[in-house]
Design a protein around this motif. Structure first.
Motif, PDB file in Angstrom:
ATOM      1  N   CYS A   4       0.834  -1.210   0.000  1.00  0.00           N
ATOM      2  CA  CYS A   4       0.000   0.000   0.000  1.00  0.00           C
ATOM      3  C   CYS A   4       0.868   1.260   0.000  1.00  0.00           C
ATOM      4  N   LEU A   5       1.970   1.231   0.747  1.00  0.00           N
ATOM      5  CA  LEU A   5       2.892   2.375   0.741  1.00  0.00           C
ATOM      6  C   LEU A   5       3.476   2.571  -0.655  1.00  0.00           C
ATOM      7  N   LEU A   6       3.863   1.471  -1.293  1.00  0.00           N
ATOM      8  CA  LEU A   6       4.425   1.549  -2.642  1.00  0.00           C
ATOM      9  C   LEU A   6       3.399   2.157  -3.609  1.00  0.00           C
ATOM     10  N   THR A   7       2.161   1.689  -3.508  1.00  0.00           N
ATOM     11  CA  THR A   7       1.116   2.188  -4.414  1.00  0.00           C
ATOM     12  C   THR A   7       0.906   3.690  -4.204  1.00  0.00           C
ATOM     13  N   ALA A   8       0.897   4.112  -2.936  1.00  0.00           N
ATOM     14  CA  ALA A   8       0.716   5.535  -2.652  1.00  0.00           C
ATOM     15  C   ALA A   8       1.865   6.355  -3.243  1.00  0.00           C
ATOM     16  N   GLY A   9       3.082   5.859  -3.095  1.00  0.00           N
ATOM     17  CA  GLY A   9       4.230   6.553  -3.668  1.00  0.00           C
ATOM     18  C   GLY A   9       4.139   6.640  -5.176  1.00  0.00           C
ATOM     19  N   GLU A  10       3.729   5.543  -5.799  1.00  0.00           N
ATOM     20  CA  GLU A  10       3.632   5.515  -7.265  1.00  0.00           C
ATOM     21  C   GLU A  10       2.523   6.439  -7.773  1.00  0.00           C
ATOM     22  N   LYS A  11       1.468   6.604  -6.989  1.00  0.00           N
ATOM     23  CA  LYS A  11       0.306   7.362  -7.469  1.00  0.00           C
ATOM     24  C   LYS A  11       0.203   8.761  -6.875  1.00  0.00           C
ATOM     25  N   GLY A  12       1.253   9.203  -6.147  1.00  0.00           N
ATOM     26  CA  GLY A  12       1.276  10.576  -5.650  1.00  0.00           C
ATOM     27  C   GLY A  12       0.243  10.871  -4.575  1.00  0.00           C
ATOM     28  N   LEU A  50      -2.795   9.932  -8.982  1.00  0.00           N
ATOM     29  CA  LEU A  50      -2.449  10.640 -10.214  1.00  0.00           C
ATOM     30  C   LEU A  50      -1.873   9.676 -11.251  1.00  0.00           C
ATOM     31  N   GLY A  51      -1.837  10.118 -12.485  1.00  0.00           N
ATOM     32  CA  GLY A  51      -1.145   9.366 -13.525  1.00  0.00           C
ATOM     33  C   GLY A  51      -1.988   8.253 -14.124  1.00  0.00           C
ATOM     34  N   ASN A  52      -1.357   7.496 -15.017  1.00  0.00           N
ATOM     35  CA  ASN A  52      -2.046   6.415 -15.713  1.00  0.00           C
ATOM     36  C   ASN A  52      -2.353   5.265 -14.758  1.00  0.00           C
ATOM     37  N   ARG A  53      -3.241   4.390 -15.233  1.00  0.00           N
ATOM     38  CA  ARG A  53      -3.602   3.252 -14.392  1.00  0.00           C
ATOM     39  C   ARG A  53      -2.474   2.223 -14.369  1.00  0.00           C
ATOM     40  N   LEU A  54      -2.354   1.543 -13.245  1.00  0.00           N
ATOM     41  CA  LEU A  54      -1.291   0.555 -13.082  1.00  0.00           C
ATOM     42  C   LEU A  54      -1.614  -0.760 -13.770  1.00  0.00           C
ATOM     43  N   ILE A  64      13.925  -1.602  -9.733  1.00  0.00           N
ATOM     44  CA  ILE A  64      12.855  -1.214  -8.808  1.00  0.00           C
ATOM     45  C   ILE A  64      13.372  -0.200  -7.779  1.00  0.00           C
ATOM     46  N   LYS A  65      14.588  -0.410  -7.330  1.00  0.00           N
ATOM     47  CA  LYS A  65      15.141   0.465  -6.289  1.00  0.00           C
ATOM     48  C   LYS A  65      15.407   1.874  -6.800  1.00  0.00           C
ATOM     49  N   LYS A  66      15.410   2.042  -8.126  1.00  0.00           N
ATOM     50  CA  LYS A  66      15.640   3.377  -8.693  1.00  0.00           C
ATOM     51  C   LYS A  66      14.388   3.893  -9.409  1.00  0.00           C
ATOM     52  N   HIS A  67      13.316   3.114  -9.406  1.00  0.00           N
ATOM     53  CA  HIS A  67      12.136   3.437 -10.217  1.00  0.00           C
ATOM     54  C   HIS A  67      11.440   4.685  -9.699  1.00  0.00           C
ATOM     55  N   LYS A  68      11.402   5.757 -10.518  1.00  0.00           N
ATOM     56  CA  LYS A  68      10.749   6.992 -10.101  1.00  0.00           C
ATOM     57  C   LYS A  68       9.239   6.820 -10.131  1.00  0.00           C
ATOM     58  N   SER A  69       8.565   7.594  -9.315  1.00  0.00           N
ATOM     59  CA  SER A  69       7.115   7.497  -9.147  1.00  0.00           C
ATOM     60  C   SER A  69       6.379   7.439 -10.487  1.00  0.00           C
ATOM     61  N   PHE A  70       5.471   6.512 -10.582  1.00  0.00           N
ATOM     62  CA  PHE A  70       4.661   6.267 -11.777  1.00  0.00           C
ATOM     63  C   PHE A  70       3.875   7.508 -12.196  1.00  0.00           C
ATOM     64  N   SER A  71       3.530   8.343 -11.216  1.00  0.00           N
ATOM     65  CA  SER A  71       2.719   9.518 -11.506  1.00  0.00           C
ATOM     66  C   SER A  71       3.582  10.751 -11.761  1.00  0.00           C
ATOM     67  N   GLY A  72       4.882  10.595 -11.791  1.00  0.00           N
ATOM     68  CA  GLY A  72       5.756  11.718 -12.110  1.00  0.00           C
ATOM     69  C   GLY A  72       6.209  12.528 -10.913  1.00  0.00           C
ATOM     70  N   GLN A  73       5.849  12.120  -9.711  1.00  0.00           N
ATOM     71  CA  GLN A  73       6.314  12.812  -8.509  1.00  0.00           C
ATOM     72  C   GLN A  73       7.823  12.619  -8.332  1.00  0.00           C
ATOM     73  N   ASP A  74       8.435  13.576  -7.656  1.00  0.00           N
ATOM     74  CA  ASP A  74       9.871  13.473  -7.384  1.00  0.00           C
ATOM     75  C   ASP A  74      10.055  12.538  -6.191  1.00  0.00           C
ATOM     76  N   LEU A  75       9.897  11.273  -6.436  1.00  0.00           N
ATOM     77  CA  LEU A  75       9.821  10.290  -5.356  1.00  0.00           C
ATOM     78  C   LEU A  75      10.181   8.919  -5.913  1.00  0.00           C
ATOM     79  N   VAL A  76      10.962   8.159  -5.135  1.00  0.00           N
ATOM     80  CA  VAL A  76      11.203   6.756  -5.469  1.00  0.00           C
ATOM     81  C   VAL A  76      10.434   5.949  -4.429  1.00  0.00           C
ATOM     82  N   ALA A  77       9.392   5.255  -4.850  1.00  0.00           N
ATOM     83  CA  ALA A  77       8.503   4.564  -3.908  1.00  0.00           C
ATOM     84  C   ALA A  77       9.254   3.559  -3.039  1.00  0.00           C
ATOM     85  N   PHE A  78      10.290   2.932  -3.624  1.00  0.00           N
ATOM     86  CA  PHE A  78      11.041   1.914  -2.859  1.00  0.00           C
ATOM     87  C   PHE A  78      11.594   2.498  -1.564  1.00  0.00           C
TER      88      PHE A  78
END
Lengths: 222, 262
Positions: free
Chosen positions: B46-54, B108-112, B226-240
């Motif tokens: 759930c934390l990962l999803t929140a990071g990916e979706k802003g 935010l952003g496209n669907r996963l 994965i450890k470097k994957h930037k947020s799916f929604s374009g946020q300045d965040l690495v969910a990992f």
């Protein structure tokens, strides 16, 4: 016919489903196929194992889909009409919650009872029903139905509109009926009313009867 | 009955039942509240999803090492004890399946999830493998190596259970390693399948089984991505980076999700 005049061909999709009717895993696939107007040719037998359980397998042409959740998603997208997932995030969240409750609590309990009461005697002439297992399974089902009854207060279906949650729970409650446990259902008036509504849907006719389940199981075991 | 969601800024509604002391909404929409445990894979998903979706989240710990998920206070929120639980204003949902898709729907952003039916089905299959074949073994490893010792200083690990769990893990890990042979992510593009597997692989390594990943080259490469994957929604965040360290699990600390700029 011009380029912009092409119409989507309204053809009936046909697919092969390998599964064991009378298990929630396969029955859900049959129900979803019927809801989405997909004709499935049922082939008796599992598609392999996932986490120690037999799972169904769906084939359409060169595409193979293994496991119930993949098959449900595939049928939902490929079949007719809009997708069954609610568009609003709040309803989608609750749909998935109730699906998870069905999978974690309702289905193991009802599949256990089906095994003890129907499949066990077919597979083994010396099968003795494990009363303790059955009792624990019934308690799990009671708790699940109690909570489901509260959820269904003032609703036609589990999250308002018909959704995946109803598909999951229809197979659980249907197997309760095949087990002769309707008394567990009618205790909960909201669940009973909801079950009458899902039985009125044409897709419900695709679920197996008890005789069909027993005959299929005999053929599967043979 | 104690309200386990009475924490953080989101726990205080103003006179008009709006978030925050001033009723201001942040640009990333509502701040949600998550009750979970840092050693629980479903919480991490759930934390990962929140990071990916802003989506910003204020977290609080539900102490599963002391079985807090079985208390009346938590069962009032989640009657079956399913963890984690999320609240946004008056809406509550529990379990990774419900929480993740709610976060995505609000985010935010496209669907996963992939749009193509075949790829979508493939995503669901790999999620099933993770949840049915990997999760039970991970729970055993976490219990015997991390959570058990947390709850009792003299805890004796069940080495037989650990050996069985490791033996059972070989097949699904080999399978996902094979799947990743010619793909950056599990079904091609980043999807929910990657989120599920990230949580399990991360905990597998924290439970001391680095070799299980290092010895599988495609899985190792995927985890590096994965450890470097930037947020799916374009946020300045690495969910990992939202995932807990072993020390944070032992000290029962769960990170908040704070979304920066794009």
């Amino acid at each position: 016919m011009g380029f912009f005049n092409r119409k989507k061909v309204n053809k009936v999709l046909q697919m092969d489903l390998a599964g064991v009717p009378g298990t929630t895993q396969t029955d859900k696939c049959l129900l979803m196929a019927a809801e989405k107007d997909v004709v499935v040719n049922l082939v008796l037998g599992g598609g392999g194992h996932l986490g120690g359980s037999e799972v169904p397998l769906l084939t359409e042409g060169s595409t193979t889909v293994k496991g119930t959740s993949g098959i449900l998603a595939y049928l939902d997208v490929r079949g007719k009409g809009g997708q069954l997932n609610p568009k609003k995030a709040a309803f989608l969240g609750h749909q998935n919650y109730w699906g998870q409750v069905a999978i974690k609590f309702g289905e193991p309990a009802v599949n256990c009872l089906m095994h003890e009461i129907h499949y066990g005697p077919i597979m083994d002439n010396d099968h003795i029903v494990n009363v303790e297992r059955c009792s624990m399974a019934e308690q799990e089902l009671e708790q699940a139905l109690f909570e489901l009854d509260k959820q269904l207060e003032d609703k036609s279906f589990i999250v308002g509109e018909y959704s995946y949650a109803d598909i999951h729970w229809t197979t659980v409650v249907h197997l309760c009926e095949l087990l002769g446990k309707l008394n567990m259902i009618i205790k909960y008036c909201n669940v009973e009313r909801w079950y009458d509504r899902v039985k009125a849907r044409s897709s419900f006719d695709k679920l197996p009867t008890l005789d069909e389940v027993k005959q299929q199981q005999l053929r599967f075991v043979a | 009955m104690n309200d386990l969601f009475a924490f953080g800024s989101a726990g205080v509604m103003d006179a008009d039942d709006r978030y925050g002391t001033t009723g201001d909404m942040k640009k990333t929409q509502y701040v949600m509240q998550l009750l979970g445990f840092p050693g629980n894979a479903d919480t991490l998903k759930c934390l990962l999803t929140a990071g990916e979706k802003g989506i910003e989240i204020e977290s609080a710990v539900l102490d599963m090492s002391m079985h807090q998920q079985d208390t009346d206070d938590y069962r009032h929120i989640s009657p079956f004890g399913i963890v984690p639980a999320l609240r946004e204003a008056k809406y509550t949902v529990a379990g990774d399946a419900g929480v993740m898709c709610f976060i995505e729907g609000r985010g935010l952003g496209n669907r996963l999830s992939p749009r193509n039916a075949g790829v979508l089905a493939e995503q669901m299959y790999w999620i099933d493998i993770a949840c049915n074949n990997v999760a039970p073994q991970l729970e055993t490893l976490m219990q015997e190596r991390v959570l058990g010792p947390m709850s009792a200083a003299d805890y004796l690990a069940n080495n037989g259970a650990v050996a069985t769990a490791l033996a059972e893990l070989a097949a699904p890990l080999d399978a996902v390693d094979g799947q990743l042979a010619d793909r950056d992510f599990i079904v091609g593009d980043y999807s929910y399948a990657d989120i599920h597997w990230t949580a399990y692989i991360h905990l597998l390594k924290l439970a001391g089984e680095h070799a299980q990943v290092e010895e599988r080259p495609n899985l190792r490469s995927w985890f590096s991505r994965i450890k470097k994957h930037k947020s799916f929604s374009g946020q300045d965040l690495v969910a990992f980076e939202l995932l807990p360290t072993l020390d944070e699990i032992k000290s029962k600390k769960l990170k908040d999700v704070v979304c920066g700029e794009f």
